[in-house]
Design a protein around this motif. Structure first.
Motif, PDB file in Angstrom:
ATOM      1  N   ARG A   1       0.835  61.499 -40.718  1.00  0.00           N
ATOM      2  CA  ARG A   1       1.577  62.613 -41.310  1.00  0.00           C
ATOM      3  C   ARG A   1       1.393  63.866 -40.476  1.00  0.00           C
ATOM      4  O   ARG A   1       0.299  64.136 -39.970  1.00  0.00           O
ATOM      5  N   GLU A   2       2.458  64.629 -40.328  1.00  0.00           N
ATOM      6  CA  GLU A   2       2.399  65.871 -39.582  1.00  0.00           C
ATOM      7  C   GLU A   2       1.561  66.907 -40.328  1.00  0.00           C
ATOM      8  O   GLU A   2       1.448  66.882 -41.548  1.00  0.00           O
ATOM      9  N   ARG A   3       0.979  67.805 -39.557  1.00  0.00           N
ATOM     10  CA  ARG A   3       0.141  68.889 -40.069  1.00  0.00           C
ATOM     11  C   ARG A   3      -1.138  68.379 -40.719  1.00  0.00           C
ATOM     12  O   ARG A   3      -1.771  69.074 -41.506  1.00  0.00           O
TER      13      ARG A   3
END
Length: 232
Positions: free
Chosen positions: A100-102
């Motif tokens: 997942r991004e961030r």
């Protein structure tokens, strides 16, 4: 009717075996791996900030190729966020993957920590995060823990008015009590001084009265002892 001895012996053996198995199973369950997301498994954070999603693992007999993962509950659908394999205590995970991004993995091997860091959170990040662990050293026993993230537009201001009022009342009561005790002790001191002074004055007065009486009686005796003049 007597029960044959061999049947009684078998019953005793079966009972003892069952007891030993129960004890072993109880010890084994106590040694199972445990995942923990902290004493307060939730957090209320401001939109746009960075938050830590904590999780630690523990095992009484140690770990070996501990598999762990993180899932996010998206309205009933479990979405995998990260996963990895920890060969032994104190070793950084192998095959670590973050989906997942961030999101960054910030676990510390020495502290048995497999926590995540989420950058610049949004309202889409709000929900339940599940930390899962499975330890092959414990016959594949597993455990999971949940952490809830609440995202808000602004943090609530806590109204401390009631707390301040209570503190003021309590403080005022204590101050009044101390003042009362000081006044009481002062009054007792003054009364004691007055009583001592009165007693001294009574002693002095009593001593003076005794001396005066003695002097008068002495003069009378002398006057009485004078001879009567002779008549010519």
């Amino acid at each position: 009717m007597e029960v044959p001895w061999n049947i009684i012996e078998r019953l005793h053996t079966h009972t003892a075996t069952s007891l030993v198995l129960s004890m072993l199973l109880g010890v084994w369950s106590a040694q199972a791996v445990e995942m923990n997301t902290g004493k307060i498994p939730f957090l209320e954070a401001l939109n746009g900030t960075t938050v830590l999603i904590p999780c630690t693992y523990a095992s009484c007999i140690g770990i070996e190729n501990l598999y762990f993962n993180w899932h996010f509950n998206d309205n009933g659908t479990m979405i995998k966020i990260a996963e990895g394999l920890i060969p032994d205590d104190g070793i950084f995970p192998e095959d670590l993957k973050v989906y997942r991004e961030r999101v960054d993995y910030v676990g510390v091997p020495e502290l048995h920590n497999v926590s995540l860091l989420i950058w610049n959170i949004t309202f889409d990040d709000q929900g339940e995060y599940h930390c899962f662990g499975r330890n092959p050293k414990e016959k594949g026993r597993n455990h999971s823990a949940m952490f809830t993230l609440i995202v808000v537009e602004e943090l609530k201001v806590i109204d401390n008015t009631l707390t301040i009022i209570i503190a003021s009342v309590v403080g005022g009561g204590i101050a009044a009590l101390m003042t009362f005790m000081l006044i009481k002790n002062f009054i007792i001191y003054v009364l004691q001084e007055m009583e001592e002074r009165k007693n001294k004055e009574c002693l002095v007065s009593s001593s003076g009265n005794d001396n005066t009486g003695n002097s008068i009686s002495g003069k009378s005796s002398k006057a009485d002892s004078k001879p009567t003049p002779k008549k010519k």
